[in-house]
Design a protein around this motif. Structure first.
Motif, mmCIF file in Angstrom:
data_model
loop_
_atom_site.group_PDB
_atom_site.id
_atom_site.type_symbol
_atom_site.label_atom_id
_atom_site.label_comp_id
_atom_site.label_asym_id
_atom_site.label_seq_id
_atom_site.Cartn_x
_atom_site.Cartn_y
_atom_site.Cartn_z
ATOM 1 N N LEU A 136 0.844 -1.189 0.000
ATOM 2 C CA LEU A 136 0.000 0.000 0.000
ATOM 3 C C LEU A 136 0.880 1.240 0.000
ATOM 4 O O LEU A 136 1.853 1.325 0.752
ATOM 5 C CB LEU A 136 -0.894 0.020 1.245
ATOM 6 C CG LEU A 136 -1.871 -1.142 1.417
ATOM 7 C CD1 LEU A 136 -2.550 -1.046 2.780
ATOM 8 C CD2 LEU A 136 -2.906 -1.159 0.301
ATOM 9 N N ASP A 137 0.542 2.187 -0.861
ATOM 10 C CA ASP A 137 1.223 3.481 -0.879
ATOM 11 C C ASP A 137 0.469 4.416 0.059
ATOM 12 O O ASP A 137 -0.727 4.668 -0.136
ATOM 13 C CB ASP A 137 1.261 4.051 -2.294
ATOM 14 C CG ASP A 137 2.105 3.204 -3.229
ATOM 15 O OD1 ASP A 137 3.152 2.687 -2.786
ATOM 16 O OD2 ASP A 137 1.720 3.049 -4.405
ATOM 17 N N VAL A 138 1.178 4.924 1.053
ATOM 18 C CA VAL A 138 0.544 5.683 2.133
ATOM 19 C C VAL A 138 1.083 7.107 2.199
ATOM 20 O O VAL A 138 2.292 7.324 2.106
ATOM 21 C CB VAL A 138 0.773 4.984 3.491
ATOM 22 C CG1 VAL A 138 0.129 5.790 4.625
ATOM 23 C CG2 VAL A 138 0.228 3.565 3.461
ATOM 24 N N VAL A 139 0.169 8.046 2.360
ATOM 25 C CA VAL A 139 0.517 9.440 2.618
ATOM 26 C C VAL A 139 0.053 9.782 4.029
ATOM 27 O O VAL A 139 -1.103 9.527 4.392
ATOM 28 C CB VAL A 139 -0.149 10.395 1.606
ATOM 29 C CG1 VAL A 139 0.151 11.844 1.977
ATOM 30 C CG2 VAL A 139 0.319 10.094 0.201
ATOM 31 N N VAL A 140 0.973 10.323 4.824
ATOM 32 C CA VAL A 140 0.585 10.849 6.140
ATOM 33 C C VAL A 140 0.059 12.258 5.898
ATOM 34 O O VAL A 140 0.818 13.186 5.643
ATOM 35 C CB VAL A 140 1.780 10.865 7.112
ATOM 36 C CG1 VAL A 140 1.333 11.399 8.475
ATOM 37 C CG2 VAL A 140 2.377 9.472 7.257
ATOM 38 N N VAL A 158 -3.437 3.722 -0.830
ATOM 39 C CA VAL A 158 -3.984 3.156 -2.059
ATOM 40 C C VAL A 158 -3.209 1.894 -2.420
ATOM 41 O O VAL A 158 -2.026 1.756 -2.096
ATOM 42 C CB VAL A 158 -3.943 4.158 -3.237
ATOM 43 C CG1 VAL A 158 -4.822 5.363 -2.961
ATOM 44 C CG2 VAL A 158 -2.518 4.596 -3.531
ATOM 45 N N GLY A 159 -3.897 0.989 -3.087
ATOM 46 C CA GLY A 159 -3.268 -0.250 -3.531
ATOM 47 C C GLY A 159 -4.139 -0.949 -4.532
ATOM 48 O O GLY A 159 -5.251 -0.494 -4.849
ATOM 49 N N GLU A 184 -9.098 5.809 3.635
ATOM 50 C CA GLU A 184 -8.981 7.111 4.304
ATOM 51 C C GLU A 184 -9.151 6.890 5.803
ATOM 52 O O GLU A 184 -10.156 6.317 6.244
ATOM 53 C CB GLU A 184 -10.056 8.077 3.790
ATOM 54 C CG GLU A 184 -9.987 8.373 2.304
ATOM 55 C CD GLU A 184 -8.805 9.254 1.922
ATOM 56 O OE1 GLU A 184 -8.182 9.854 2.838
ATOM 57 O OE2 GLU A 184 -8.499 9.356 0.720
ATOM 58 N N VAL A 185 -8.152 7.321 6.564
ATOM 59 C CA VAL A 185 -8.154 7.023 7.995
ATOM 60 C C VAL A 185 -7.857 8.263 8.826
ATOM 61 O O VAL A 185 -6.933 9.017 8.515
ATOM 62 C CB VAL A 185 -7.114 5.928 8.323
ATOM 63 C CG1 VAL A 185 -6.856 5.850 9.824
ATOM 64 C CG2 VAL A 185 -7.569 4.578 7.803
ATOM 65 N N GLU A 186 -8.652 8.437 9.868
ATOM 66 C CA GLU A 186 -8.285 9.314 10.980
ATOM 67 C C GLU A 186 -8.177 8.401 12.204
ATOM 68 O O GLU A 186 -9.036 7.544 12.419
ATOM 69 C CB GLU A 186 -9.328 10.401 11.223
ATOM 70 C CG GLU A 186 -9.317 11.482 10.179
ATOM 71 C CD GLU A 186 -10.244 12.637 10.530
ATOM 72 O OE1 GLU A 186 -10.531 12.825 11.745
ATOM 73 O OE2 GLU A 186 -10.677 13.356 9.615
#
Length: 193
Positions: A136-140, A158-159, A184-186
Motif C-alpha cells: 500500500l502506498d501511504v501518505v501521512v 492506495v493499492g 482514508e483514515v483518521e
C-alpha cells in the motif's frame, strides 16, 4: 557521587527518549475512516463500493512512521455497493463467500520511506482463505492533536488487489480482476498507550 548522579540522569534520559520514540497504540475514528474499492464493469463503467466495518491493531510512531505497524480485519459482510441486489450477490460463493470466509485481513511486515510524508507498507493480505503479498502506498496527511490534547493522525492509502490470485474468478474478464483500493483514515492515540 557527581558521576553517579550524571550517569543516573543520562540513564533516565535514555529511557525517556526510548519511551517517547516507541510506537503508540492508535484506534480508528470510524466516523471519519473509510475503505473504498473500484472495479471495472465490462468496460462501460467503474463500479464503486466500500466496506462499512473494520478494525484492528494500529501502532504509529509520529517521529518515525517506518517503525509503525498495522493489523487490520475487515468484515466482508459489510460490503456496500449502494445496490441491495449486487450486495447480496457479492456475499455469495461467487465472490466473497462471507458465510465461509467472514473476514479480510491485512498484516504489515515492513514499511519503507518513499518521500516526504510518504511510505510504502508491505504486508500480507488474506481473502477467501488465501494469503498473498500486498503493498500500500501511504501518505501521512497530518499529525496533530484532537480536542483534549489527544494525539491524532490522518492517512490516505492506495493499492491494487488481483482478486483472481485468491480464487475469486467469477465474471472475469467482463468484470475486472484488478480491484483498486483507497483507504482514508483518521486515528487517535488510545488511553492505554
Amino acid at each position: 557521587m557527581i558521576y553517579r548522579t550524571i550517569s543516573l540522569a543520562l540513564l533516565a534520559l535514555g529511557v525517556a527518549v526510548t519511551a517517547a520514540a516507541a510506537p503508540r497504540d492508535y484506534e480508528f475514528d470510524m466516523g471519519h475512516s473509510r475503505i473504498f474499492f473500484d472495479v471495472d464493469h465490462r468496460g462501460y463503467s467503474t463500479m464503486h463500493g466500500r466496506f462499512a466495518d473494520f478494525g484492528g491493531i494500529f501502532r504509529f510512531d509520529a517521529e518515525n512512521p517506518a517503525a509503525s505497524s498495522l493489523d487490520v480485519t475487515v468484515d466482508a459482510a459489510t460490503i456496500d455497493t449502494f445496490h441491495d441486489g449486487l450486495n447480496d450477490h457479492l456475499k455469495t460463493e461467487d465472490f466473497f463467500n462471507v458465510e465461509v470466509h467472514p473476514e479480510l485481513r491485512f498484516v504489515s511486515e515492513r514499511i519503507e520511506t518513499a518521500g516526504e510524508n510518504r511510505f510504502t507498507v508491505h504486508g500480507q493480505f488474506t481473502m477467501l482463505g488465501q494469503t498473498h503479498p500486498l503493498s500500500l502506498d501511504v501518505v501521512v496527511n497530518q499529525t496533530g492533536e484532537a480536542r483534549g490534547g489527544v494525539p491524532m493522525a490522518g492517512f490516505t492509502a492506495v493499492g491494487t488487489v488481483d482478486r483472481t490470485l485468491y480464487g475469486m474468478n467469477y465474471g472475469t474478464p467482463l468484470v475486472g480482476a484488478s480491484i483498486s483500493i483507497r483507504i482514508e483514515v483518521e486515528a487517535r492515540e488510545t488511553e492505554s498507550s
